[in-house]
Design a protein around this motif. Structure first.
Motif, mmCIF file in Angstrom:
data_model
loop_
_atom_site.group_PDB
_atom_site.id
_atom_site.type_symbol
_atom_site.label_atom_id
_atom_site.label_comp_id
_atom_site.label_asym_id
_atom_site.label_seq_id
_atom_site.Cartn_x
_atom_site.Cartn_y
_atom_site.Cartn_z
ATOM 1 N N ASN A 1 0.815 -1.202 0.000
ATOM 2 C CA ASN A 1 0.000 0.000 0.000
ATOM 3 C C ASN A 1 0.861 1.269 0.000
ATOM 4 O OD1 ASN A 1 -2.477 1.305 -0.054
ATOM 5 N ND2 ASN A 1 -2.575 1.452 2.164
ATOM 6 N N GLY A 2 2.083 1.184 0.506
ATOM 7 C CA GLY A 2 2.985 2.331 0.540
ATOM 8 C C GLY A 2 3.679 2.605 -0.773
ATOM 9 N N ALA A 3 3.454 1.759 -1.778
ATOM 10 C CA ALA A 3 4.113 1.936 -3.071
ATOM 11 C C ALA A 3 3.365 2.963 -3.916
ATOM 12 C CB ALA A 3 4.162 0.602 -3.814
ATOM 13 N N ASN A 4 4.123 3.841 -4.534
ATOM 14 C CA ASN A 4 3.533 4.799 -5.466
ATOM 15 C C ASN A 4 3.370 4.128 -6.815
ATOM 16 O OD1 ASN A 4 3.727 6.838 -3.520
ATOM 17 N ND2 ASN A 4 5.847 7.235 -4.091
ATOM 18 N N SER A 5 2.459 4.657 -7.618
ATOM 19 C CA SER A 5 2.325 4.148 -8.982
ATOM 20 C C SER A 5 2.005 5.309 -9.913
ATOM 21 C CB SER A 5 1.228 3.084 -9.069
ATOM 22 O OG SER A 5 -0.040 3.650 -8.818
ATOM 23 N N GLY A 6 2.249 5.090 -11.185
ATOM 24 C CA GLY A 6 1.996 6.140 -12.161
ATOM 25 C C GLY A 6 2.032 5.598 -13.570
ATOM 26 N N HIS A 7 1.846 6.503 -14.529
ATOM 27 C CA HIS A 7 1.862 6.161 -15.953
ATOM 28 C C HIS A 7 2.844 7.080 -16.676
ATOM 29 C CE1 HIS A 7 -1.628 3.513 -15.783
ATOM 30 N NE2 HIS A 7 -2.256 4.431 -15.075
ATOM 31 N N GLY A 8 3.519 6.544 -17.660
ATOM 32 C CA GLY A 8 4.357 7.350 -18.547
ATOM 33 C C GLY A 8 5.300 8.295 -17.821
ATOM 34 N N THR B 1 4.632 0.866 -12.216
ATOM 35 C CA THR B 1 3.537 1.181 -13.114
ATOM 36 C C THR B 1 2.235 0.883 -12.376
ATOM 37 O OG1 THR B 1 3.451 -1.037 -14.059
ATOM 38 C CG2 THR B 1 4.862 0.577 -15.192
ATOM 39 N N HIS B 2 1.185 1.537 -12.808
ATOM 40 C CA HIS B 2 -0.111 1.332 -12.159
ATOM 41 C C HIS B 2 -0.522 -0.144 -12.248
ATOM 42 C CE1 HIS B 2 -4.033 2.300 -10.607
ATOM 43 N NE2 HIS B 2 -4.585 1.679 -11.630
ATOM 44 N N ASP B 3 -0.282 -0.781 -13.391
ATOM 45 C CA ASP B 3 -0.667 -2.183 -13.571
ATOM 46 C C ASP B 3 0.092 -3.117 -12.632
ATOM 47 O OD1 ASP B 3 -2.423 -1.415 -15.555
ATOM 48 O OD2 ASP B 3 -1.036 -1.853 -17.195
ATOM 49 N N THR B 4 1.393 -2.898 -12.462
ATOM 50 C CA THR B 4 2.174 -3.734 -11.557
ATOM 51 C C THR B 4 1.717 -3.538 -10.118
ATOM 52 O OG1 THR B 4 4.089 -3.724 -13.010
ATOM 53 C CG2 THR B 4 4.500 -4.235 -10.703
ATOM 54 N N ASN B 5 1.471 -2.302 -9.729
ATOM 55 C CA ASN B 5 0.992 -2.019 -8.384
ATOM 56 C C ASN B 5 -0.341 -2.722 -8.138
ATOM 57 O OD1 ASN B 5 0.217 -0.908 -5.923
ATOM 58 N ND2 ASN B 5 1.009 1.102 -6.421
ATOM 59 N N GLN B 6 -1.263 -2.616 -9.096
ATOM 60 C CA GLN B 6 -2.571 -3.255 -8.952
ATOM 61 C C GLN B 6 -2.448 -4.775 -8.901
ATOM 62 O OE1 GLN B 6 -4.511 -0.692 -7.769
ATOM 63 N NE2 GLN B 6 -6.073 -1.917 -8.733
ATOM 64 N N SER B 7 -1.599 -5.358 -9.746
ATOM 65 C CA SER B 7 -1.477 -6.819 -9.750
ATOM 66 C C SER B 7 -0.847 -7.312 -8.453
ATOM 67 C CB SER B 7 -0.686 -7.309 -10.960
ATOM 68 O OG SER B 7 0.655 -6.926 -10.889
ATOM 69 N N LEU B 8 0.121 -6.583 -7.921
ATOM 70 C CA LEU B 8 0.729 -6.945 -6.643
ATOM 71 C C LEU B 8 -0.310 -6.867 -5.528
ATOM 72 C CD1 LEU B 8 3.502 -7.700 -5.479
ATOM 73 C CD2 LEU B 8 3.948 -5.275 -5.176
ATOM 74 N N TRP B 9 -1.070 -5.789 -5.509
ATOM 75 C CA TRP B 9 -2.119 -5.592 -4.503
ATOM 76 C C TRP B 9 -3.189 -6.685 -4.609
ATOM 77 C CZ3 TRP B 9 -3.147 -2.735 -0.297
ATOM 78 C CH2 TRP B 9 -4.468 -2.644 0.116
ATOM 79 N N GLN B 10 -3.708 -6.902 -5.816
ATOM 80 C CA GLN B 10 -4.804 -7.856 -6.000
ATOM 81 C C GLN B 10 -4.361 -9.292 -5.757
ATOM 82 O OE1 GLN B 10 -6.236 -6.845 -9.900
ATOM 83 N NE2 GLN B 10 -7.347 -5.049 -9.165
ATOM 84 N N THR B 11 -3.154 -9.634 -6.160
ATOM 85 C CA THR B 11 -2.648 -10.987 -5.921
ATOM 86 C C THR B 11 -2.529 -11.262 -4.429
ATOM 87 O OG1 THR B 11 -1.425 -10.974 -7.997
ATOM 88 C CG2 THR B 11 -0.715 -12.563 -6.335
ATOM 89 N N THR B 12 -1.963 -10.322 -3.704
ATOM 90 C CA THR B 12 -1.787 -10.505 -2.257
ATOM 91 C C THR B 12 -3.139 -10.533 -1.550
ATOM 92 O OG1 THR B 12 0.326 -9.362 -2.413
ATOM 93 C CG2 THR B 12 -0.594 -9.644 -0.218
ATOM 94 N N LEU B 13 -4.032 -9.638 -1.924
ATOM 95 C CA LEU B 13 -5.360 -9.614 -1.321
ATOM 96 C C LEU B 13 -6.114 -10.913 -1.623
ATOM 97 C CD1 LEU B 13 -7.302 -7.888 0.316
ATOM 98 C CD2 LEU B 13 -8.173 -6.944 -1.821
ATOM 99 N N GLY B 14 -5.985 -11.421 -2.850
ATOM 100 C CA GLY B 14 -6.613 -12.690 -3.206
ATOM 101 C C GLY B 14 -6.066 -13.851 -2.387
ATOM 102 N N GLN B 15 -4.756 -13.867 -2.173
ATOM 103 C CA GLN B 15 -4.148 -14.928 -1.373
ATOM 104 C C GLN B 15 -4.635 -14.871 0.074
ATOM 105 O OE1 GLN B 15 -0.128 -13.843 -2.300
ATOM 106 N NE2 GLN B 15 0.082 -15.465 -3.820
#
Length: 184
Positions: A134-141, A149-163
Motif C-alpha cells: 500500500n505504501g508503493a507509489n504508482s503512475g503512468h508514462g 507502473t499502475h498495472d504492476t501495483n494493482q497486480s501486486l495488490w490484487q494478488t496478495t489480497l486474493g491470497q
C-alpha cells in the motif's frame, strides 16, 4: 514469478532506476555499482552476474537472473557497504516472495526463516505485506517517478489480497488449520 519479473522490470525501466516503497527509496544503480566493484574479485560475495545485472531482451524473462538480484547474499552485501535502504527493500520483497512460495510445513525451521512458515489460522503473514504494498507509489508514462507502473501495483495488490482471502476462506469456512501447496 511474474510478480518478481514485473518488479525488476519496473525497477529497470523507471527513468532514474529508483523505486519508492513507503520509507524505502531503492536505487538499482547501487546494485550495479556493487557488481562492478566486485566482479573481478576471486571470492564473490553475491550471486550477481553480468547477465543478472545488465539484462538484454532475451534475459528479461529468466527467473534465475531475477533471483540473483532478489537474494539474501545481495541483501547482506548491500548492508555491509552501507546501502541499508536498498538492502531493506530487497529484503522486504524477498520476505514476501518467501511467504508466497512455501512448499512444506516446516520450511521455516529448516531454513531458519520465519517467512518460510506455512499460513495458519492464527497467523496469516501475508497481511503484513498489504501495508508495505500500500505504501508503493504508482503512475503512468512521464508521471511515473520513482514508482511502479499502475498495472504492476494493482497486480501486486490484487494478488496478495486474493491470497489472503483464500487463506481466510479455507480457515473459516473449511476449518483447515494449516496451508501448504499440494504435491504430487
Amino acid at each position: 514469478m511474474h510478480i518478481l519479473n514485473n518488479m525488476r522490470n519496473n525497477w529497470l525501466t523507471e527513468e532514474n532506476q529508483q523505486l519508492t516503497f513507503g520509507k524505502f527509496l531503492d536505487d538499482y544503480k547501487l546494485v550495479c555499482n556493487h557488481y562492478e566493484k566486485k566482479c573481478n574479485n576471486v571470492v564473490k560475495t553475491t550471486l550477481l552476474t553480468y547477465y543478472a545485472v545488465y539484462l538484454n531482451v532475451v534475459q528479461l524473462q529468466n527467473l534465475a537472473h531475477i533471483l540473483k538480484i532478489f537474494n539474501e547474499k545481495v541483501v547482506a552485501a548491500l548492508k555491509i557497504i552501507g546501502f541499508v535502504e536498498n538492502a531493506e527493500f530487497i529484503d522486504e520483497f524477498l520476505a514476501y516472495w518467501s511467504t508466497v512460495n512455501v512448499a512444506n510445513k516446516d520450511e521455516d525451521l529448516r531454513f531458519n526463516n520465519q517467512f518460510h512458515a506455512a499460513q495458519t489460522e492464527d497467523r496469516i503473514s501475508l497481511c503484513k505485506f498489504m501495508f508495505w504494498i500500500n505504501g508503493a507509489n504508482s503512475g503512468h508514462g512521464k508521471g511515473r517517478i520513482c514508482s511502479l507502473t499502475h498495472d504492476t501495483n494493482q497486480s501486486l495488490w490484487q494478488t496478495t489480497l486474493g491470497q489472503i482471502d483464500v487463506c481466510r476462506f479455507l480457515f473459516l469456512e473449511l476449518h483447515l488449520c494449516l496451508l501448504t501447496p499440494v504435491t504430487k
